[in-house]
Structure formats: structure tokens, C-alpha cells
Design an enzyme around this catalytic site. Structure first.
Site, PDB file in Angstrom:
ATOM      1  N   SER A   8     -14.288 -26.087  25.352  1.00 56.62           N
ATOM      2  CA  SER A   8     -13.700 -24.896  24.987  1.00 56.62           C
ATOM      3  C   SER A   8     -13.248 -23.832  25.952  1.00 56.62           C
ATOM      4  O   SER A   8     -14.415 -23.166  26.652  1.00 56.62           O
ATOM      5  CB  SER A   8     -14.232 -24.148  23.871  1.00 56.62           C
ATOM      6  OG  SER A   8     -14.028 -23.000  23.504  1.00 56.62           O
ATOM      7  N   HIS A  33     -10.385 -27.847  24.707  1.00 55.82           N
ATOM      8  CA  HIS A  33     -10.228 -27.152  23.097  1.00 55.82           C
ATOM      9  C   HIS A  33      -9.762 -25.716  23.203  1.00 55.82           C
ATOM     10  O   HIS A  33     -10.440 -25.029  24.176  1.00 55.82           O
ATOM     11  CB  HIS A  33     -11.442 -27.418  22.694  1.00 55.82           C
ATOM     12  CG  HIS A  33     -11.817 -26.758  21.469  1.00 55.82           C
ATOM     13  ND1 HIS A  33     -11.568 -27.297  20.208  1.00 55.82           N
ATOM     14  CD2 HIS A  33     -12.250 -25.608  20.635  1.00 55.82           C
ATOM     15  CE1 HIS A  33     -11.758 -26.752  19.137  1.00 55.82           C
ATOM     16  NE2 HIS A  33     -12.480 -25.553  19.416  1.00 55.82           N
ATOM     17  N   ASP A  35      -9.285 -21.995  21.429  1.00 60.60           N
ATOM     18  CA  ASP A  35      -9.713 -21.075  20.574  1.00 60.60           C
ATOM     19  C   ASP A  35      -8.783 -20.015  20.242  1.00 60.60           C
ATOM     20  O   ASP A  35      -8.822 -19.178  20.945  1.00 60.60           O
ATOM     21  CB  ASP A  35     -11.268 -20.849  20.497  1.00 60.60           C
ATOM     22  CG  ASP A  35     -11.993 -22.068  20.302  1.00 60.60           C
ATOM     23  OD1 ASP A  35     -11.975 -22.476  19.199  1.00 60.60           O
ATOM     24  OD2 ASP A  35     -12.907 -22.126  21.230  1.00 60.60           O
ATOM     25  N   MET A  37      -7.934 -16.724  18.011  1.00 58.44           N
ATOM     26  CA  MET A  37      -8.576 -15.830  16.875  1.00 58.44           C
ATOM     27  C   MET A  37      -7.608 -14.739  16.651  1.00 58.44           C
ATOM     28  O   MET A  37      -7.055 -14.261  17.523  1.00 58.44           O
ATOM     29  CB  MET A  37      -9.776 -15.465  17.334  1.00 58.44           C
ATOM     30  CG  MET A  37     -10.942 -16.712  17.826  1.00 58.44           C
ATOM     31  SD  MET A  37     -12.501 -16.108  18.174  1.00 58.44           S
ATOM     32  CE  MET A  37     -13.192 -17.633  18.894  1.00 58.44           C
ATOM     33  N   HIS A  66      -7.390 -25.016  18.004  1.00 56.35           N
ATOM     34  CA  HIS A  66      -8.306 -24.772  16.834  1.00 56.35           C
ATOM     35  C   HIS A  66      -7.708 -23.197  16.326  1.00 56.35           C
ATOM     36  O   HIS A  66      -7.957 -22.161  16.905  1.00 56.35           O
ATOM     37  CB  HIS A  66      -9.654 -24.491  17.191  1.00 56.35           C
ATOM     38  CG  HIS A  66     -10.657 -24.085  16.094  1.00 56.35           C
ATOM     39  ND1 HIS A  66     -11.755 -23.913  16.203  1.00 56.35           N
ATOM     40  CD2 HIS A  66     -10.509 -23.917  14.951  1.00 56.35           C
ATOM     41  CE1 HIS A  66     -12.481 -23.456  15.298  1.00 56.35           C
ATOM     42  NE2 HIS A  66     -11.909 -23.592  14.300  1.00 56.35           N
ATOM     43  N   MET A  68      -7.953 -20.288  14.308  1.00 57.56           N
ATOM     44  CA  MET A  68      -8.768 -19.347  13.356  1.00 57.56           C
ATOM     45  C   MET A  68      -8.248 -18.037  13.074  1.00 57.56           C
ATOM     46  O   MET A  68      -8.564 -17.019  13.428  1.00 57.56           O
ATOM     47  CB  MET A  68      -9.884 -18.968  14.210  1.00 57.56           C
ATOM     48  CG  MET A  68     -11.108 -20.080  14.309  1.00 57.56           C
ATOM     49  SD  MET A  68     -12.618 -19.806  15.568  1.00 57.56           S
ATOM     50  CE  MET A  68     -11.301 -20.593  16.982  1.00 57.56           C
ATOM     51  N   MET A 137     -17.583 -26.804  11.633  1.00 58.18           N
ATOM     52  CA  MET A 137     -17.965 -25.601  12.273  1.00 58.18           C
ATOM     53  C   MET A 137     -19.711 -25.527  12.362  1.00 58.18           C
ATOM     54  O   MET A 137     -20.205 -25.475  11.235  1.00 58.18           O
ATOM     55  CB  MET A 137     -17.604 -24.311  11.955  1.00 58.18           C
ATOM     56  CG  MET A 137     -16.103 -24.025  12.068  1.00 58.18           C
ATOM     57  SD  MET A 137     -15.889 -23.828  13.883  1.00 58.18           S
ATOM     58  CE  MET A 137     -17.058 -22.890  14.624  1.00 58.18           C
ATOM     59  N   GLY A 142     -15.914 -17.431  15.321  1.00 59.76           N
ATOM     60  CA  GLY A 142     -15.544 -16.068  15.797  1.00 59.76           C
ATOM     61  C   GLY A 142     -16.042 -16.002  17.445  1.00 59.76           C
ATOM     62  O   GLY A 142     -15.310 -14.898  18.140  1.00 59.76           O
ATOM     63  N   PHE A 143     -17.189 -16.462  17.550  1.00 56.59           N
ATOM     64  CA  PHE A 143     -17.794 -16.170  19.116  1.00 56.59           C
ATOM     65  C   PHE A 143     -18.349 -17.289  19.635  1.00 56.59           C
ATOM     66  O   PHE A 143     -18.760 -18.244  18.817  1.00 56.59           O
ATOM     67  CB  PHE A 143     -18.673 -15.278  18.828  1.00 56.59           C
ATOM     68  CG  PHE A 143     -18.243 -13.797  18.244  1.00 56.59           C
ATOM     69  CD1 PHE A 143     -17.723 -12.738  19.010  1.00 56.59           C
ATOM     70  CD2 PHE A 143     -18.219 -13.636  16.941  1.00 56.59           C
ATOM     71  CE1 PHE A 143     -17.186 -11.603  18.435  1.00 56.59           C
ATOM     72  CE2 PHE A 143     -18.073 -12.441  16.398  1.00 56.59           C
ATOM     73  CZ  PHE A 143     -17.469 -11.467  17.064  1.00 56.59           C
ATOM     74  N   GLY A 144     -18.357 -17.578  20.972  1.00 56.46           N
ATOM     75  CA  GLY A 144     -19.207 -18.548  21.567  1.00 56.46           C
ATOM     76  C   GLY A 144     -20.569 -17.979  21.815  1.00 56.46           C
ATOM     77  O   GLY A 144     -21.078 -16.873  21.381  1.00 56.46           O
ATOM     78  N   GLY A 145     -21.294 -19.030  22.186  1.00 59.50           N
ATOM     79  CA  GLY A 145     -22.739 -18.685  22.554  1.00 59.50           C
ATOM     80  C   GLY A 145     -23.624 -18.573  21.448  1.00 59.50           C
ATOM     81  O   GLY A 145     -24.621 -18.021  21.512  1.00 59.50           O
ATOM     82  N   ASP A 175     -18.171 -28.108  16.211  1.00 58.03           N
ATOM     83  CA  ASP A 175     -17.960 -26.925  17.265  1.00 58.03           C
ATOM     84  C   ASP A 175     -18.930 -25.753  17.044  1.00 58.03           C
ATOM     85  O   ASP A 175     -18.978 -25.375  15.641  1.00 58.03           O
ATOM     86  CB  ASP A 175     -16.488 -26.585  16.609  1.00 58.03           C
ATOM     87  CG  ASP A 175     -15.931 -25.525  17.558  1.00 58.03           C
ATOM     88  OD1 ASP A 175     -16.536 -25.049  18.650  1.00 58.03           O
ATOM     89  OD2 ASP A 175     -14.645 -24.931  17.434  1.00 58.03           O
ATOM     90  N   GLY A 176     -19.524 -25.660  18.002  1.00 55.73           N
ATOM     91  CA  GLY A 176     -20.474 -24.267  17.952  1.00 55.73           C
ATOM     92  C   GLY A 176     -21.808 -24.618  18.267  1.00 55.73           C
ATOM     93  O   GLY A 176     -22.534 -25.549  17.677  1.00 55.73           O
ATOM     94  N   GLY A 177     -22.212 -24.279  19.337  1.00 55.57           N
ATOM     95  CA  GLY A 177     -23.773 -24.444  19.860  1.00 55.57           C
ATOM     96  C   GLY A 177     -24.054 -25.856  20.234  1.00 55.57           C
ATOM     97  O   GLY A 177     -25.011 -26.099  20.158  1.00 55.57           O
ATOM     98  N   SER A 198     -19.963 -22.521  25.969  1.00 58.70           N
ATOM     99  CA  SER A 198     -20.726 -21.875  27.027  1.00 58.70           C
ATOM    100  C   SER A 198     -21.635 -22.903  27.635  1.00 58.70           C
ATOM    101  O   SER A 198     -21.966 -22.808  28.740  1.00 58.70           O
ATOM    102  CB  SER A 198     -21.704 -20.931  26.134  1.00 58.70           C
ATOM    103  OG  SER A 198     -21.607 -21.120  24.885  1.00 58.70           O
TER     104      SER A 198
HETATM  105  C1  DX5 Z   1     -16.227 -20.459  17.741  1.00 57.29           C
HETATM  106  C2  DX5 Z   1     -15.268 -21.466  18.624  1.00 57.29           C
HETATM  107  C3  DX5 Z   1     -15.834 -22.649  19.574  1.00 57.29           C
HETATM  108  C4  DX5 Z   1     -16.489 -21.771  20.586  1.00 57.29           C
HETATM  109  C5  DX5 Z   1     -17.876 -22.583  20.995  1.00 57.29           C
HETATM  110  O1  DX5 Z   1     -15.952 -19.765  17.224  1.00 57.29           O
HETATM  111  O2  DX5 Z   1     -14.535 -22.109  17.588  1.00 57.29           O
HETATM  112  O3  DX5 Z   1     -14.945 -23.520  19.882  1.00 57.29           O
HETATM  113  O4  DX5 Z   1     -15.737 -21.806  21.781  1.00 57.29           O
HETATM  114  O5  DX5 Z   1     -18.581 -22.203  21.746  1.00 57.29           O
HETATM  115  P1  DX5 Z   1     -20.025 -22.392  22.068  1.00 57.29           P
HETATM  116  O6  DX5 Z   1     -20.117 -23.994  22.661  1.00 57.29           O
HETATM  117  O7  DX5 Z   1     -20.553 -21.438  23.111  1.00 57.29           O
HETATM  118  O8  DX5 Z   1     -21.135 -22.466  20.746  1.00 57.29           O
HETATM  119 ZN    ZN Z   2     -13.210 -23.931  18.290  1.00 59.39          ZN
END
Ligand code: DX5
Ligand code: ZN
Length: 219
Positions: A8, A33, A35, A37, A66, A68, A137, A142-145, A175-177, A198
Site C-alpha cells: 500500500s 494498493h 488507498d 480516503m 481501495h 474508502m 479489513m 483510515g490509517f496505516g500502522g 488489509d491492515g497490520g 508500513s
Molecule cells: C487502512 C488502509 C490500508 C493501510 C494498511 O485504512 O486500507 O491499506 O494502508 O497499512 P498497514 O499495513 O500499515 O496497516
Molecule cells: Zn487499503
């Protein structure tokens, strides 16, 4: 076990986006990917069509976009024009999901639906046949990391069953973590596609990390 890896770019260095995309071209990443938002569906604003178009100019791999955003029907054509190969909308943002997925397919893109951590898999029963991808999800969008929600494994197994029951040809995307700590277990549960932000872009050697996600080891 091999995965489809979709890094991403949300976690990449936006001031050096071309270099980041070129790194992905060299790497074993399968998709890129993207994102999007809107600050309404999720409490954050990332970027829109112009940035998607800029990524496309340098990308040698398909763009997995993606969305959002609320009311995604309004922007499907725009994102297709901006270079999307796959478009994912949120179950929670679509009043007429059947229509939306068909609109995406008619635009020439692959159609995906994303579900938030609180949305049960069973709600997809009547549309799984027209979804090329279901994105589960594994954090609140909404956020990475953020850290991975463990309940995801259970949802992946349920989804795998639903896909078999409906004889659908749908990929399961997470997707996520996502990290090398959970990648193997996710594939074992039935996941096909791993999105990682991340974990890839904050690593000292992103290409090696992508290779690790491509063929994850049991942890
Ligand atoms: C979160 C995004 C993800 C995000 C994942 O809302 O949809 O695609 O970039 O980031 P990580 O891998 O850091 O959780
Ligand atoms: Zn995503």
C-alpha cells in the site's frame, strides 16, 4: 504457499512517489494498493484521482484501488480513467452494492468489496458470485500502522467456506497490520492477497520484505 502481494503506497514517501513505484516494479509485488480516503467514510483524507494517475504513469503492475469513500458510484468511471485495474468499494458505503459491483465490472475493472471489522461475512452471501475480491479489513480503516485484529482469521475461514458453498471464484484479500508474523497463518486460513503498508515501506529493505510476504514462513 505463495501469496499475491499488494503493497500500500499510503505508507510510502509521497515526495518520492516515482522512486517508490519503481522500487515496487523491481520487487516481487504483484499489485499496487492505492488507498483513497474522503474524510467522511473514514476520519482521514489521503488522495484522489490525480495521484492515482501519477502512480499509473510509472507502475508496471496493476493498481488495486481501495475506495474508502461514501457514494463510490459517482467516482468509478473517474478511477477507471485514472488507471485503476481493480476497484474495491466498502459494503458499509453502498446502498445498492449489486449495482455498484456491476458498474465496476462494466467499466472494465475487476470488482471488489471490503468489509469493516464489525461487518459479518454472512452479509456477502447474495453478492459473492459477482465479487472478484473480498477485502477483509483487519484494522478499522483510515490509517496505516495499526495493529492486526486477531478475529480476522475466523472471518477468513468463514469467507472461504462461503466462496466454496456458492461456487464463486473470489479472491480473499487482507488489509491492515499485515506482517511476516501473521502472513503464513493468513494464507493457511485461506487468504490469497496480502496488503501491507508500513511493514513494507518503513522497512530498511522493502524489496526483501516483499519477498518475505510472497513466500511467508510459518511462525
Ligand atoms: C487502512 C488502509 C490500508 C493501510 C494498511 O485504512 O486500507 O491499506 O494502508 O497499512 P498497514 O499495513 O500499515 O496497516
Ligand atoms: Zn487499503
Amino acid at each position: 504457499m505463495q501469496s499475491i502481494v499488494a503493497p500500500s503506497v499510503l505508507a510510502s514517501d509521497f515526495a518520492n512517489l516515482q522512486k517508490e513505484v519503481e522500487m515496487l516494479n523491481r520487487s516481487q509485488a504483484d499489485w499496487i494498493h492505492v488507498d483513497v480516503m474522503d474524510g467522511v467514510f473514514v476520519p482521514n483524507i489521503s488522495f484522489g484521482m490525480p495521484v492515482c494517475k501519477a502512480i499509473k504513469q510509472h507502475a508496471e503492475k496493476p493498481l488495486d484501488v481501495h475506495l474508502m469513500i461514501v457514494d463510490p458510484d459517482r467516482y468509478i468511471e473517474d478511477f477507471q480513467q485514472a488507471g485503476a485495474d481493480r476497484i474495491i468499494v466498502h459494503y458499509e458505503a453502498c446502498t445498492h452494492l449489486n449495482r455498484t459491483l456491476n458498474l465496476i465490472r462494466q467499466s472494465g475493472c475487476k470488482a471488489g468489496v471490503a468489509i469493516n471489522p464489525h461487518t459479518p461475512v454472512v452479509l456477502l452471501e447474495d453478492i459473492i458470485g459477482i465479487a472478484d475480491t473480498v477485502l477483509v479489513m483487519s484494522v478499522n480503516p483510515g490509517f496505516g500502522g495499526q495493529s492486526f485484529i486477531e478475529r480476522t482469521y475466523h472471518k477468513v475461514r468463514q469467507l472461504k467456506q462461503l466462496i466454496a458453498q456458492e461456487q464463486a471464484d473470489t479472491l480473499i484479500e487482507i488489509d491492515g497490520g499485515v506482517t511476516s508474523q501473521n502472513a503464513y497463518q493468513l494464507l493457511e486460513a485461506g487468504a490469497d492477497v496480502l496488503v501491507a503498508g508500513s511493514f513494507v515501506f518503513k522497512a530498511d529493505d522493502p524489496e526483501t520484505v516483499i519477498a518475505q510476504l510472497k513466500k511467508p514462513k510459518r511462525t
